[in-house]
Design a protein around this motif. Structure first.
Motif, short mmCIF file in Angstrom:
data_model
loop_
_atom_site.label_atom_id
_atom_site.label_comp_id
_atom_site.label_asym_id
_atom_site.label_seq_id
_atom_site.Cartn_x
_atom_site.Cartn_y
_atom_site.Cartn_z
N LEU A 29 0.85 -1.20 0.00
CA LEU A 29 0.00 0.00 0.00
C LEU A 29 0.88 1.25 0.00
N LEU A 30 1.92 1.25 0.83
CA LEU A 30 2.80 2.42 0.88
C LEU A 30 3.59 2.58 -0.42
N ASP A 31 3.70 1.50 -1.18
CA ASP A 31 4.41 1.56 -2.46
C ASP A 31 3.70 2.40 -3.52
N ILE A 32 2.50 2.89 -3.20
CA ILE A 32 1.88 3.82 -4.17
C ILE A 32 2.66 5.13 -4.19
N ASP A 33 3.62 5.24 -3.26
CA ASP A 33 4.59 6.35 -3.27
C ASP A 33 3.92 7.72 -3.23
N GLU A 34 4.26 8.60 -4.18
CA GLU A 34 3.77 9.99 -4.08
C GLU A 34 2.26 10.08 -4.20
N ARG A 35 1.64 9.00 -4.70
CA ARG A 35 0.17 9.00 -4.78
C ARG A 35 -0.46 8.98 -3.38
N LEU A 36 0.36 8.64 -2.37
CA LEU A 36 -0.13 8.70 -0.98
C LEU A 36 -0.64 10.11 -0.65
N LEU A 37 0.04 11.13 -1.17
CA LEU A 37 -0.36 12.51 -0.88
C LEU A 37 -1.74 12.79 -1.45
N THR A 38 -2.00 12.28 -2.65
CA THR A 38 -3.33 12.43 -3.25
C THR A 38 -4.36 11.65 -2.43
N LEU A 39 -3.95 10.44 -2.02
CA LEU A 39 -4.87 9.61 -1.23
C LEU A 39 -5.26 10.33 0.06
N SER A 160 -0.39 -5.59 -5.76
CA SER A 160 0.57 -4.56 -6.17
C SER A 160 0.10 -3.18 -5.74
N ALA A 161 1.02 -2.24 -5.73
CA ALA A 161 0.66 -0.86 -5.41
C ALA A 161 -0.38 -0.34 -6.40
N ASP A 162 -0.22 -0.69 -7.68
CA ASP A 162 -1.18 -0.22 -8.69
C ASP A 162 -2.56 -0.84 -8.45
N ALA A 163 -2.58 -2.08 -7.96
CA ALA A 163 -3.87 -2.71 -7.64
C ALA A 163 -4.52 -1.98 -6.47
N PHE A 164 -3.74 -1.67 -5.43
CA PHE A 164 -4.28 -0.88 -4.30
C PHE A 164 -4.85 0.44 -4.81
N TRP A 165 -4.08 1.09 -5.65
CA TRP A 165 -4.47 2.42 -6.12
C TRP A 165 -5.78 2.36 -6.89
N ALA A 166 -5.88 1.40 -7.83
CA ALA A 166 -7.11 1.27 -8.62
C ALA A 166 -8.29 0.89 -7.73
N PHE A 167 -8.04 -0.04 -6.82
CA PHE A 167 -9.10 -0.53 -5.93
C PHE A 167 -9.63 0.61 -5.05
N LEU A 168 -8.72 1.36 -4.43
CA LEU A 168 -9.15 2.43 -3.52
C LEU A 168 -9.82 3.56 -4.28
N ASN A 169 -9.35 3.84 -5.48
CA ASN A 169 -10.00 4.90 -6.27
C ASN A 169 -11.42 4.52 -6.63
N ASP A 170 -11.63 3.26 -6.97
CA ASP A 170 -13.00 2.81 -7.24
C ASP A 170 -13.87 2.98 -5.99
N LEU A 171 -13.35 2.52 -4.85
CA LEU A 171 -14.13 2.63 -3.61
C LEU A 171 -14.43 4.09 -3.30
N MET A 172 -13.43 4.95 -3.42
CA MET A 172 -13.62 6.36 -3.07
C MET A 172 -14.61 7.04 -3.99
N ALA A 173 -14.69 6.53 -5.23
CA ALA A 173 -15.63 7.12 -6.19
C ALA A 173 -17.02 6.50 -6.09
N GLY A 174 -17.17 5.54 -5.18
CA GLY A 174 -18.47 4.91 -5.03
C GLY A 174 -18.73 3.82 -6.05
#
Ligand code: SF4
Length: 187
Positions: A29-39, A160-174
């Motif tokens: 999850l932390l491997d999403i790197d700078e995308r953490l700031l957006t998160l 993967s970090a990209d999987a976390f990122w895609a998954f969380l973005n979907d959840l956050m967007a409803g």
């Protein structure tokens, strides 16, 4: 239907925990790197190994790494289920028990005796720890869906970090999470 409330100005509250996990899923999850700031513009962490919050509050999303290997794992998992609108089994251990479930082929008592009582190099008088503060191990390692209802499964060891990122973005967007090509794997 996505149980997370997607709209409104407030940040989504996210709790995370490692039960019988190795923290590798958290590292990914932390491997999403700078995308953490957006998160962090969209969410705030509640109870998590990343915060100092001891008791879980009411949360939108609970990310659970690791299966169940002892009594404390079961208690914490039930707390997460009771406090999280959406509960996610993250990684192979939470989904199937993972590699720690290899111990299910062995006798628990024999294993504990081998590790704490008779292993080469132990000090004389070594024995299986019995302090009541220690959580009792379960006979078998279990995936979390055997104890509580799970809303989503995010596979991988770790995802993967990209999987976390895609998954969380979907959840956050409803949206119901949908991992595209290359993001689903089980190793
Ligand atoms: S799924 Fe893999 S990375 Fe995640 S906690 Fe289990 S062993 Fe560690």
């Amino acid at each position: 239907m996505n149980p997370v409330l997607p709209h409104g100005p407030r940040k989504l509250k996210v709790a995370t925990v490692s039960l019988a996990g190795c923290f590798g899923c958290h590292m990914s999850l932390l491997d999403i790197d700078e995308r953490l700031l957006t998160l962090l513009e969209r969410i705030e962490f509640d109870r998590s190994p990343l915060t100092d919050i001891k008791e879980i509050g009411h949360c939108d999303i609970g990310l659970v790494e690791g299966g169940l290997c002892n009594a404390e794992n079961v208690m914490v998992l039930r707390e997460f289920r009771a406090h999280c609108k959406t509960l996610v089994a993250v990684g192979a251990c939470a989904i199937t028990g993972g590699l720690p479930a290899q111990r299910n082929h062995l006798d628990l008592g024999v294993m504990l005796t081998n590790v704490y009582g008779s292993r080469h190099g132990l000090a004389a008088g070594s024995a299986i720890p019995s302090d009541p503060e220690l959580p009792l191990p379960l006979n078998k390692v279990h995936p979390i869906h055997e104890v509580v209802h799970v809303d989503y499964f995010l596979p991988g060891c770790p995802p993967s970090a990209d999987a976390f990122w895609a998954f969380l973005n979907d959840l956050m967007a409803g949206r119901t999470p949908h991992l595209g090509h290359g993001l689903i794997h089980y190793d």
